[in-house]
Write a protein that holds these residues in place. Structure first.
Motif, PDB file in Angstrom:
ATOM      1  N   MET A  83     -10.312 -36.029  22.043  1.00  0.00           N
ATOM      2  CA  MET A  83      -9.781 -36.954  23.020  1.00  0.00           C
ATOM      3  C   MET A  83      -8.438 -37.490  22.533  1.00  0.00           C
ATOM      4  O   MET A  83      -8.265 -37.740  21.354  1.00  0.00           O
ATOM      5  CB  MET A  83     -10.798 -38.082  23.209  1.00  0.00           C
ATOM      6  N   TYR A  84      -7.558 -37.695  23.454  1.00  0.00           N
ATOM      7  CA  TYR A  84      -6.224 -38.184  23.100  1.00  0.00           C
ATOM      8  C   TYR A  84      -6.194 -39.696  23.075  1.00  0.00           C
ATOM      9  O   TYR A  84      -6.814 -40.364  23.881  1.00  0.00           O
ATOM     10  CB  TYR A  84      -5.188 -37.681  24.113  1.00  0.00           C
ATOM     11  N   ASP A  85      -5.421 -40.223  22.163  1.00  0.00           N
ATOM     12  CA  ASP A  85      -5.197 -41.652  22.056  1.00  0.00           C
ATOM     13  C   ASP A  85      -4.000 -41.978  22.946  1.00  0.00           C
ATOM     14  O   ASP A  85      -2.961 -41.314  22.856  1.00  0.00           O
ATOM     15  CB  ASP A  85      -4.924 -42.003  20.585  1.00  0.00           C
ATOM     16  N   LEU A  86      -4.127 -42.995  23.794  1.00  0.00           N
ATOM     17  CA  LEU A  86      -3.032 -43.329  24.714  1.00  0.00           C
ATOM     18  C   LEU A  86      -1.767 -43.747  23.968  1.00  0.00           C
ATOM     19  O   LEU A  86      -0.662 -43.479  24.441  1.00  0.00           O
ATOM     20  CB  LEU A  86      -3.459 -44.418  25.691  1.00  0.00           C
ATOM     21  N   ASP A  87      -1.914 -44.376  22.813  1.00  0.00           N
ATOM     22  CA  ASP A  87      -0.735 -44.756  22.030  1.00  0.00           C
ATOM     23  C   ASP A  87       0.022 -43.512  21.562  1.00  0.00           C
ATOM     24  O   ASP A  87       1.256 -43.497  21.542  1.00  0.00           O
ATOM     25  CB  ASP A  87      -1.130 -45.615  20.831  1.00  0.00           C
ATOM     26  N   GLU A  88      -0.717 -42.467  21.189  1.00  0.00           N
ATOM     27  CA  GLU A  88      -0.082 -41.209  20.776  1.00  0.00           C
ATOM     28  C   GLU A  88       0.633 -40.558  21.954  1.00  0.00           C
ATOM     29  O   GLU A  88       1.760 -40.066  21.811  1.00  0.00           O
ATOM     30  CB  GLU A  88      -1.132 -40.250  20.205  1.00  0.00           C
TER      31      GLU A  88
ATOM     32  N   ARG B 133       4.131 -41.035  12.790  1.00  0.00           N
ATOM     33  CA  ARG B 133       2.731 -40.779  12.435  1.00  0.00           C
ATOM     34  C   ARG B 133       1.884 -40.522  13.689  1.00  0.00           C
ATOM     35  O   ARG B 133       1.033 -39.643  13.704  1.00  0.00           O
ATOM     36  CB  ARG B 133       2.165 -41.955  11.641  1.00  0.00           C
ATOM     37  N   ARG B 134       2.141 -41.251  14.774  1.00  0.00           N
ATOM     38  CA  ARG B 134       1.385 -41.053  16.019  1.00  0.00           C
ATOM     39  C   ARG B 134       1.624 -39.661  16.594  1.00  0.00           C
ATOM     40  O   ARG B 134       0.693 -39.008  17.058  1.00  0.00           O
ATOM     41  CB  ARG B 134       1.746 -42.123  17.050  1.00  0.00           C
ATOM     42  N   ILE B 135       2.851 -39.230  16.539  1.00  0.00           N
ATOM     43  CA  ILE B 135       3.159 -37.888  17.053  1.00  0.00           C
ATOM     44  C   ILE B 135       2.526 -36.825  16.158  1.00  0.00           C
ATOM     45  O   ILE B 135       1.967 -35.845  16.655  1.00  0.00           O
ATOM     46  CB  ILE B 135       4.685 -37.695  17.199  1.00  0.00           C
ATOM     47  N   ALA B 136       2.582 -37.023  14.853  1.00  0.00           N
ATOM     48  CA  ALA B 136       1.962 -36.079  13.919  1.00  0.00           C
ATOM     49  C   ALA B 136       0.449 -36.009  14.146  1.00  0.00           C
ATOM     50  O   ALA B 136      -0.138 -34.917  14.114  1.00  0.00           O
ATOM     51  CB  ALA B 136       2.265 -36.487  12.476  1.00  0.00           C
ATOM     52  N   GLN B 137      -0.184 -37.142  14.418  1.00  0.00           N
ATOM     53  CA  GLN B 137      -1.633 -37.155  14.694  1.00  0.00           C
ATOM     54  C   GLN B 137      -1.941 -36.381  15.979  1.00  0.00           C
ATOM     55  O   GLN B 137      -2.908 -35.621  16.031  1.00  0.00           O
ATOM     56  CB  GLN B 137      -2.137 -38.596  14.829  1.00  0.00           C
TER      57      GLN B 137
ATOM     58  N   GLU C 257      -0.124 -33.953  17.262  1.00  0.00           N
ATOM     59  CA  GLU C 257       0.087 -32.526  16.967  1.00  0.00           C
ATOM     60  C   GLU C 257      -1.101 -31.942  16.202  1.00  0.00           C
ATOM     61  O   GLU C 257      -1.520 -30.814  16.465  1.00  0.00           O
ATOM     62  CB  GLU C 257       1.391 -32.341  16.181  1.00  0.00           C
ATOM     63  N   ARG C 258      -1.652 -32.711  15.273  1.00  0.00           N
ATOM     64  CA  ARG C 258      -2.839 -32.254  14.534  1.00  0.00           C
ATOM     65  C   ARG C 258      -4.023 -32.041  15.477  1.00  0.00           C
ATOM     66  O   ARG C 258      -4.732 -31.050  15.380  1.00  0.00           O
ATOM     67  CB  ARG C 258      -3.222 -33.269  13.450  1.00  0.00           C
ATOM     68  N   LYS C 259      -4.228 -32.972  16.387  1.00  0.00           N
ATOM     69  CA  LYS C 259      -5.328 -32.845  17.347  1.00  0.00           C
ATOM     70  C   LYS C 259      -5.153 -31.620  18.240  1.00  0.00           C
ATOM     71  O   LYS C 259      -6.125 -30.963  18.592  1.00  0.00           O
ATOM     72  CB  LYS C 259      -5.415 -34.097  18.232  1.00  0.00           C
TER      73      LYS C 259
ATOM     74  N   GLN D  78      -0.948 -27.654  17.140  1.00  0.00           N
ATOM     75  CA  GLN D  78       0.370 -27.004  17.160  1.00  0.00           C
ATOM     76  C   GLN D  78       1.481 -28.037  17.297  1.00  0.00           C
ATOM     77  O   GLN D  78       1.259 -29.125  17.802  1.00  0.00           O
ATOM     78  CB  GLN D  78       0.458 -25.964  18.262  1.00  0.00           C
ATOM     79  N   PRO D  79       2.662 -27.680  16.840  1.00  0.00           N
ATOM     80  CA  PRO D  79       3.783 -28.626  16.918  1.00  0.00           C
ATOM     81  C   PRO D  79       4.270 -28.794  18.351  1.00  0.00           C
ATOM     82  O   PRO D  79       4.307 -27.848  19.129  1.00  0.00           O
ATOM     83  CB  PRO D  79       4.857 -27.986  16.044  1.00  0.00           C
ATOM     84  N   LEU D  80       4.629 -30.032  18.671  1.00  0.00           N
ATOM     85  CA  LEU D  80       5.160 -30.341  19.995  1.00  0.00           C
ATOM     86  C   LEU D  80       6.671 -30.560  19.954  1.00  0.00           C
ATOM     87  O   LEU D  80       7.350 -30.382  20.951  1.00  0.00           O
ATOM     88  CB  LEU D  80       4.480 -31.601  20.554  1.00  0.00           C
ATOM     89  N   LEU D  81       7.163 -30.963  18.776  1.00  0.00           N
ATOM     90  CA  LEU D  81       8.591 -31.255  18.598  1.00  0.00           C
ATOM     91  C   LEU D  81       9.083 -30.577  17.327  1.00  0.00           C
ATOM     92  O   LEU D  81       8.341 -30.411  16.374  1.00  0.00           O
ATOM     93  CB  LEU D  81       8.801 -32.774  18.479  1.00  0.00           C
ATOM     94  N   ARG D  82      10.372 -30.211  17.344  1.00  0.00           N
ATOM     95  CA  ARG D  82      10.994 -29.685  16.134  1.00  0.00           C
ATOM     96  C   ARG D  82      12.316 -30.400  15.927  1.00  0.00           C
ATOM     97  O   ARG D  82      13.000 -30.771  16.869  1.00  0.00           O
ATOM     98  CB  ARG D  82      11.159 -28.172  16.191  1.00  0.00           C
ATOM     99  N   ARG D  83      12.660 -30.601  14.655  1.00  0.00           N
ATOM    100  CA  ARG D  83      13.908 -31.285  14.320  1.00  0.00           C
ATOM    101  C   ARG D  83      15.064 -30.288  14.319  1.00  0.00           C
ATOM    102  O   ARG D  83      14.946 -29.196  13.791  1.00  0.00           O
ATOM    103  CB  ARG D  83      13.824 -31.928  12.944  1.00  0.00           C
ATOM    104  N   GLN D  84      16.158 -30.693  14.921  1.00  0.00           N
ATOM    105  CA  GLN D  84      17.381 -29.895  14.878  1.00  0.00           C
ATOM    106  C   GLN D  84      18.526 -30.885  14.735  1.00  0.00           C
ATOM    107  O   GLN D  84      18.755 -31.701  15.636  1.00  0.00           O
ATOM    108  CB  GLN D  84      17.539 -29.063  16.151  1.00  0.00           C
TER     109      GLN D  84
END
Length: 164
Positions: free
Chosen positions: A1-6, A35-39, A41-43, A46-52
């Protein structure tokens, strides 16, 4: 389940393209937002964002998931608004049909008290000596004794005791 804050964190970053701006808008520390975005992505696995350079760009999965993320956030907001409306004042129209004897005594005091608590309700009171007998009536019918031959559901509200 997804956390709304994430989901909210991911949505802000997707719209702004910046972790710093999103953290400021959400009044969060940049590390908390990251940290919320990383959590999330872990759930999702797969990665949702990449740094450029100094920007965050969505991956293909990020673009696809953002559509669903927006829908989830919008539904959550609709749910919050629906519950908020339930906490608001009772309003609308109330139609009451009552026996003459009840309207002048017992019912008038009850309706007066109800209207003090719910001033946004528009009350229509109709009195008489014969009740409405069809179920298509939109009124609440309050009557003395059993109403024979009626399609209406009947329920005892109480007993009136009178004596000499």
């Amino acid at each position: 389940m997804y956390d709304l804050d994430e989901l909210l964190a991911f949505d802000h970053v997707m719209r702004s393209g910046s972790l710093t701006r999103s953290a400021r808008a959400l009044d969060l520390a940049k590390s908390t937002l990251s940290r919320r975005i990383a959590q999330l992505e872990r759930k999702l696995g797969q990665p949702l964002l990449r740094r450029q350079s100094n920007r965050l760009l969505p991956t293909e999965a990020g673009h696809a998931f953002h559509v669903y993320c927006r829908q989830i956030l919008e539904l959550a907001e609709q749910g919050r608004q629906a519950l908020e409306e339930l906490n608001e004042e009772v309003s609308g129209e109330l139609h009451v049909v009552a026996h003459n004897a009840l309207a002048r005594s017992w019912l008038s005091a009850r309706l007066t008290a109800f209207m003090k608590v719910h001033p946004e309700v528009r009350l229509t009171l109709r009195t008489g000596t014969t009740p409405t007998l069809t179920a298509d009536s939109q009124a609440v019918t309050v009557w003395l004794g059993e109403v024979r031959g009626s399609e209406l559901r009947q329920e005892v509200l109480g007993w009136l005791h009178r004596g000499l």
